[in-house]
Design an enzyme around this catalytic site. Structure first.
Site, PDB file in Angstrom:
ATOM      1  CG  HIS A  78       7.495  13.456  11.862  1.00 21.37           C
ATOM      2  ND1 HIS A  78       6.524  14.276  11.350  1.00 21.37           N
ATOM      3  CD2 HIS A  78       8.664  13.926  11.362  1.00 21.37           C
ATOM      4  CE1 HIS A  78       7.070  15.195  10.572  1.00 21.37           C
ATOM      5  NE2 HIS A  78       8.375  14.999  10.579  1.00 21.37           N
ATOM      6  CG  HIS A 277       6.858  23.142  17.091  1.00 26.45           C
ATOM      7  ND1 HIS A 277       8.094  22.890  17.654  1.00 26.45           N
ATOM      8  CD2 HIS A 277       7.056  23.205  15.748  1.00 26.45           C
ATOM      9  CE1 HIS A 277       8.998  22.790  16.688  1.00 26.45           C
ATOM     10  NE2 HIS A 277       8.388  22.980  15.524  1.00 26.45           N
ATOM     11  CG  ASP A 300       9.244  17.691  12.895  1.00 30.06           C
ATOM     12  OD1 ASP A 300       9.863  16.994  12.063  1.00 30.06           O
ATOM     13  OD2 ASP A 300       8.826  18.834  12.645  1.00 30.06           O
TER      14      ASP A 300
END
Length: 429
Positions: A78, A277, A300
């Protein structure tokens, strides 16, 4: 494919079974042919001392790793961008630049990921992915293998859209998603909110096609997640981010996607382990609940990965939104939420080891064999073993990457290893 066999010696090889100190990895034809002790590979070559008995007629390149760790190449399932570019920039060159930028940090395979966009931009992206996926890493470009595309949206909950552009968020309609899926053979993963109308039908279609169906940007409750699992969804996109948790409905408490993801064994999950995060406690909770075999690490990352801090565009340069990169993470301009990470895969492993205090071998598993299995490529990638693709990363005790090899080709090498490699190559030529 490398022109001659390569032998890495004097390394600490991380295999599925153990750490091999003073290890050696023999590579030929882009595949791993031997993993074991340096002394043993010398005997197999008929040499008493592999370091001092290489002569002018030998056809092998020896690289002395001086005790560095050798791990399987990192797999990022991702990632939106890096090195100043984004998948949505509208060119195949942007994809190759992203792949080269992340290879410097140990990524040997990656899944470029879209953002919600217009249909015109989406189909242009799929065209560019088709071009990029045809190319060979180490031969056509110096970067990670491009595994295919991850469609992150547009079928999301508006309540959980995060940094996704709400202009393009919609409910799935069979006519539209079938057109998208029929258009490209490079789609390997789709993230969607399963509580939306027709989203369960989408999950069944993805399962029928062998495409990973992932729950993402979802406001579902537990029972809706159960239905999603029964309908083909098997993974959860960036756990804790853009998803529901425990809430009250008419005075009763309901579990959300977070709790379902941790509780349902059939679901694998991913976390953005950039140290921003999620705090250590949530990383540890995910690890404790899912274990290293059902928890993958993802960046990400947006275009600012590997770049200085400042103002950048999230998504397409022509139609994206401004974000501020500061404190090691991308934020919306009003600082109300994160807007993707600027992490690289080495940083993910380092965070899990140093901040979450998770064993190195488990952190490597979550960055290699687990994403390989989730993506259905574990027959060739994700571990150091005979017959596997020669995707290898060398790093020191602080997880600073010194060399990245993709399918037997060097795509990144530090000066220290390069000097040793040049000497050996001269002696072996």
């Amino acid at each position: 494919m490398a022109e001659k066999p390569i032998c890495l010696i004097n390394t600490v090889a991380i295999t599925p079974e153990r750490l091999i100190k003073d290890g050696a990895i023999w590579i030929d034809g882009g595949k791993i042919q031997y993993v074991g002790a340096t002394d043993e590979v010398g005997r197999q070559l008929g040499l008493n001392n592999i370091e001092s008995n290489i002569g002018p007629g030998d056809k092998v390149e020896i690289i002395d790793c001086h005790g560095l760790y050798a791990a399987p190449g990192f797999i990022d399932m991702h990632v939106h961008g890096g090195g100043g570019v984004d998948l949505m920039d509208g060119t195949a060159d942007a994809i190759l630049t992203m792949a080269a930028s992340h290879a410097r940090f140990g990524t040997t395979a990656l899944v470029p990921t879209t953002l919600t966009s217009s249909m015109e931009d989406l189909f242009e992206t799929l065209d560019n992915m088709k071009k990029a996926c045809r190319l060979q890493p180490g031969k056509d470009y110096p970067g990670a293998r491009i595994l295919g595309v991850h469609l992150e949206g547009p079928y999301f909950s508006l309540e959980m859209c995060g940094a996704q552009d709400p202009r393009y968020i919609k409910n799935p309609v069979a006519e539209e998603y079938m057109r998208i899926l029929d258009y490209s053979d490079n789609i390997v993963r789709v993230s969607a909110a399963p509580e939306l109308p027709n989203a369960l039908d989408l999950g069944r279609e993805l399962r029928r096609r062998g495409i990973l169906a992932s729950i993402g940007h979802s406001d579902a409750i537990f029972d809706q997640v159960l239905e999603a699992v029964e309908s083909g969804y098997s993974h959860v996109t960036h756990l804790y981010s853009g998803m529901s948790t425990v809430r009250r409905i008419d005075a009763f408490r309901y579990a959300g996607v977070v709790e379902a993801a941790l509780l349902i064994d059939e679901l694998t999950v991913e976390v953005i382990a950039d140290g921003k995060h999620l705090p250590a406690s949530l990383l540890q909770l995910a690890y404790k609940c899912k274990g290293p075999d059902r928890l993958a690490l993802v960046t990400d990352a947006m275009r600012a990965a590997g770049m200085p801090e400042g103002v950048y565009i999230l998504g397409s340069l022509k139609d994206g939104q401004k974000v501020v990169v500061e404190d090691g993470v991308a934020k919306l301009p009003d600082r109300s939420a994160f807007a993707g990470s600027v992490a690289t895969t080495d940083r993910l492993v380092r965070t899990m080891v140093e901040m979450a205090e998770i064993p190195l071998r488990d952190a490597i598993t979550m960055m290699t064999s687990t994403p390989a299995r989730i993506l259905g490529i574990s027959d060739r990638k994700g571990k150091i073993a005979v017959g596997m693709d020669a995707d290898i990363v060398l790093f020191d005790e602080n997880i600073n990457v010194k060399m990245t090899m993709v399918e037997g080709n060097m795509v990144h090498i530090c000066d220290e290893i390069e000097r040793g490699r040049t000497l050996c190559a001269t002696r072996c030529s």
